[in-house]
Design a protein around this motif. Sequence first.
Motif, PDB file in Angstrom:
ATOM      1  N   ALA A  47      52.540  12.682  22.535  1.00 12.94           N
ATOM      2  CA  ALA A  47      53.989  12.850  22.717  1.00 12.94           C
ATOM      3  C   ALA A  47      54.298  13.754  23.911  1.00 12.94           C
ATOM      4  O   ALA A  47      55.188  13.451  24.720  1.00 12.94           O
ATOM      5  CB  ALA A  47      54.621  13.413  21.447  1.00 12.94           C
ATOM      6  N   GLU A  48      53.553  14.863  24.036  1.00  8.40           N
ATOM      7  CA  GLU A  48      53.763  15.759  25.182  1.00  8.40           C
ATOM      8  C   GLU A  48      53.429  15.032  26.486  1.00  8.40           C
ATOM      9  O   GLU A  48      54.162  15.138  27.468  1.00  8.40           O
ATOM     10  CB  GLU A  48      52.886  17.008  25.056  1.00  8.40           C
ATOM     11  CG  GLU A  48      53.335  17.983  23.993  1.00  8.40           C
ATOM     12  CD  GLU A  48      52.337  19.113  23.804  1.00  8.40           C
ATOM     13  OE1 GLU A  48      52.728  20.276  24.033  1.00  8.40           O
ATOM     14  OE2 GLU A  48      51.167  18.835  23.437  1.00  8.40           O
ATOM     15  N   PHE A  49      52.316  14.325  26.488  1.00  6.98           N
ATOM     16  CA  PHE A  49      51.893  13.570  27.664  1.00  6.98           C
ATOM     17  C   PHE A  49      52.959  12.557  28.066  1.00  6.98           C
ATOM     18  O   PHE A  49      53.315  12.438  29.245  1.00  6.98           O
ATOM     19  CB  PHE A  49      50.564  12.869  27.372  1.00  6.98           C
ATOM     20  CG  PHE A  49      49.987  12.100  28.525  1.00  6.98           C
ATOM     21  CD1 PHE A  49      49.274  12.758  29.519  1.00  6.98           C
ATOM     22  CD2 PHE A  49      50.129  10.720  28.601  1.00  6.98           C
ATOM     23  CE1 PHE A  49      48.717  12.047  30.588  1.00  6.98           C
ATOM     24  CE2 PHE A  49      49.580  10.005  29.650  1.00  6.98           C
ATOM     25  CZ  PHE A  49      48.870  10.670  30.648  1.00  6.98           C
ATOM     26  N   ASN A  50      53.485  11.834  27.085  1.00  8.45           N
ATOM     27  CA  ASN A  50      54.501  10.818  27.362  1.00  8.45           C
ATOM     28  C   ASN A  50      55.812  11.399  27.863  1.00  8.45           C
ATOM     29  O   ASN A  50      56.593  10.699  28.505  1.00  8.45           O
ATOM     30  CB  ASN A  50      54.738   9.940  26.131  1.00  8.45           C
ATOM     31  CG  ASN A  50      53.569   9.023  25.845  1.00  8.45           C
ATOM     32  OD1 ASN A  50      52.767   8.724  26.727  1.00  8.45           O
ATOM     33  ND2 ASN A  50      53.456   8.587  24.599  1.00  8.45           N
ATOM     34  N   SER A  51      56.042  12.676  27.609  1.00  4.87           N
ATOM     35  CA  SER A  51      57.277  13.304  28.087  1.00  4.87           C
ATOM     36  C   SER A  51      57.152  13.784  29.538  1.00  4.87           C
ATOM     37  O   SER A  51      58.124  14.242  30.124  1.00  4.87           O
ATOM     38  CB  SER A  51      57.684  14.464  27.180  1.00  4.87           C
ATOM     39  OG  SER A  51      56.805  15.563  27.350  1.00  4.87           O
ATOM     40  N   GLY A  52      55.987  13.645  30.117  1.00  8.65           N
ATOM     41  CA  GLY A  52      55.762  14.019  31.513  1.00  8.65           C
ATOM     42  C   GLY A  52      54.357  14.543  31.692  1.00  8.65           C
ATOM     43  O   GLY A  52      53.874  15.303  30.861  1.00  8.65           O
ATOM     44  N   HIS A  53      53.696  14.083  32.768  1.00  9.43           N
ATOM     45  CA  HIS A  53      52.314  14.489  33.009  1.00  9.43           C
ATOM     46  C   HIS A  53      51.979  14.369  34.490  1.00  9.43           C
ATOM     47  O   HIS A  53      52.723  13.761  35.256  1.00  9.43           O
ATOM     48  CB  HIS A  53      51.354  13.631  32.177  1.00  9.43           C
ATOM     49  CG  HIS A  53      51.454  12.165  32.465  1.00  9.43           C
ATOM     50  ND1 HIS A  53      52.352  11.361  31.810  1.00  9.43           N
ATOM     51  CD2 HIS A  53      50.800  11.377  33.341  1.00  9.43           C
ATOM     52  CE1 HIS A  53      52.238  10.125  32.277  1.00  9.43           C
ATOM     53  NE2 HIS A  53      51.302  10.110  33.213  1.00  9.43           N
ATOM     54  N   PHE A  54      50.844  14.934  34.859  1.00  7.00           N
ATOM     55  CA  PHE A  54      50.357  14.793  36.227  1.00  7.00           C
ATOM     56  C   PHE A  54      50.008  13.318  36.431  1.00  7.00           C
ATOM     57  O   PHE A  54      49.378  12.700  35.561  1.00  7.00           O
ATOM     58  CB  PHE A  54      49.133  15.698  36.449  1.00  7.00           C
ATOM     59  CG  PHE A  54      48.698  15.753  37.874  1.00  7.00           C
ATOM     60  CD1 PHE A  54      49.401  16.509  38.798  1.00  7.00           C
ATOM     61  CD2 PHE A  54      47.603  15.018  38.306  1.00  7.00           C
ATOM     62  CE1 PHE A  54      49.019  16.549  40.134  1.00  7.00           C
ATOM     63  CE2 PHE A  54      47.209  15.053  39.631  1.00  7.00           C
ATOM     64  CZ  PHE A  54      47.914  15.818  40.550  1.00  7.00           C
ATOM     65  N   PRO A  55      50.406  12.728  37.569  1.00 12.24           N
ATOM     66  CA  PRO A  55      50.274  11.279  37.766  1.00 12.24           C
ATOM     67  C   PRO A  55      48.895  10.670  37.516  1.00 12.24           C
ATOM     68  O   PRO A  55      48.802   9.588  36.944  1.00 12.24           O
ATOM     69  CB  PRO A  55      50.689  11.080  39.220  1.00 12.24           C
ATOM     70  CG  PRO A  55      51.572  12.234  39.525  1.00 12.24           C
ATOM     71  CD  PRO A  55      51.042  13.372  38.707  1.00 12.24           C
ATOM     72  N   THR A  56      47.829  11.328  37.915  1.00 12.24           N
ATOM     73  CA  THR A  56      46.499  10.729  37.745  1.00 12.24           C
ATOM     74  C   THR A  56      45.769  11.225  36.497  1.00 12.24           C
ATOM     75  O   THR A  56      44.605  10.886  36.293  1.00 12.24           O
ATOM     76  CB  THR A  56      45.609  11.008  38.979  1.00 12.24           C
ATOM     77  OG1 THR A  56      45.441  12.426  39.112  1.00 12.24           O
ATOM     78  CG2 THR A  56      46.221  10.430  40.242  1.00 12.24           C
ATOM     79  N   ALA A  57      46.466  11.979  35.668  1.00 13.23           N
ATOM     80  CA  ALA A  57      45.819  12.567  34.492  1.00 13.23           C
ATOM     81  C   ALA A  57      45.495  11.533  33.426  1.00 13.23           C
ATOM     82  O   ALA A  57      46.244  10.589  33.194  1.00 13.23           O
ATOM     83  CB  ALA A  57      46.701  13.651  33.890  1.00 13.23           C
ATOM     84  N   LYS A  58      44.371  11.755  32.784  1.00 16.61           N
ATOM     85  CA  LYS A  58      43.960  10.985  31.612  1.00 16.61           C
ATOM     86  C   LYS A  58      44.325  11.855  30.411  1.00 16.61           C
ATOM     87  O   LYS A  58      44.054  13.052  30.408  1.00 16.61           O
ATOM     88  CB  LYS A  58      42.453  10.750  31.676  1.00 16.61           C
ATOM     89  CG  LYS A  58      41.876  10.114  30.458  1.00 16.61           C
ATOM     90  CD  LYS A  58      40.387   9.900  30.655  1.00 16.61           C
ATOM     91  CE  LYS A  58      40.091   8.490  30.222  1.00 16.61           C
ATOM     92  NZ  LYS A  58      38.870   7.958  30.700  1.00 16.61           N
ATOM     93  N   ASN A  59      44.926  11.268  29.398  1.00 17.38           N
ATOM     94  CA  ASN A  59      45.302  12.028  28.201  1.00 17.38           C
ATOM     95  C   ASN A  59      44.204  11.950  27.148  1.00 17.38           C
ATOM     96  O   ASN A  59      43.911  10.888  26.614  1.00 17.38           O
ATOM     97  CB  ASN A  59      46.619  11.491  27.638  1.00 17.38           C
ATOM     98  CG  ASN A  59      47.142  12.266  26.454  1.00 17.38           C
ATOM     99  OD1 ASN A  59      47.649  11.691  25.505  1.00 17.38           O
ATOM    100  ND2 ASN A  59      47.056  13.578  26.487  1.00 17.38           N
ATOM    101  N   ILE A  60      43.576  13.093  26.910  1.00 19.23           N
ATOM    102  CA  ILE A  60      42.607  13.224  25.822  1.00 19.23           C
ATOM    103  C   ILE A  60      43.036  14.465  25.036  1.00 19.23           C
ATOM    104  O   ILE A  60      42.705  15.589  25.406  1.00 19.23           O
ATOM    105  CB  ILE A  60      41.154  13.364  26.333  1.00 19.23           C
ATOM    106  CG1 ILE A  60      40.777  12.176  27.224  1.00 19.23           C
ATOM    107  CG2 ILE A  60      40.193  13.490  25.146  1.00 19.23           C
ATOM    108  CD1 ILE A  60      39.379  12.245  27.818  1.00 19.23           C
ATOM    109  N   PRO A  61      43.846  14.281  23.991  1.00 16.13           N
ATOM    110  CA  PRO A  61      44.331  15.428  23.219  1.00 16.13           C
ATOM    111  C   PRO A  61      43.183  16.306  22.721  1.00 16.13           C
ATOM    112  O   PRO A  61      42.105  15.809  22.401  1.00 16.13           O
ATOM    113  CB  PRO A  61      45.084  14.779  22.056  1.00 16.13           C
ATOM    114  CG  PRO A  61      45.506  13.442  22.598  1.00 16.13           C
ATOM    115  CD  PRO A  61      44.355  13.014  23.468  1.00 16.13           C
TER     116      PRO A  61
END
Length: 118
Positions: A49-63
Motif C-alpha cells: 500500500a505504501e509503495f502504491n502510494s508513491g515510490h522511486f521509479p526503478t524500485a522493486k517492492n519487497i516488503p
Amino acid sequence: MNRMILIVIVSVAVLFIIFQLKKTSGMNQSQLKEKIDAGALVVDVRTVAEFNSGHFPTAKNIPIDELSKRVDEFGDKNQTIIVYCASGGRSGSAKSFLESIGYKQVINAGGLSNMPSP
C-alpha cells in the motif's frame, strides 16, 4: 511496578528506533544517484500500500515482512543494493538482514524522501 516495566519497554523501543535511523548510509542524493546509474538494485521495503502510494521509479517492492522469503530476488551477493522505507528503520533492518546472509554492498538510503530525483 507495571509503570516501571512500561517505561523500560518504551525506552528500549526509542533506543532501537534511534539506532536503526543512525544506520543509514550518510550518502547524499548525488552519491545515491551515481550508485543507481551504475546499476544498483533499488528495493523499497515498505508495504504494498505504501509503495502504491508513491515510490522511486526503478524500485522493486519487497516488503520487510517478505524479505526472507524473497531473498532470491536480490541476485548476486556482490552487487550494490540500495534499500529504503519511510524513515530508515525498516530499511536498516533489511540492510542488517541482507548483510547477515552474505550481501556485501547494501546501502540504507533511509526514507523515500532521501532518494534522488530520477
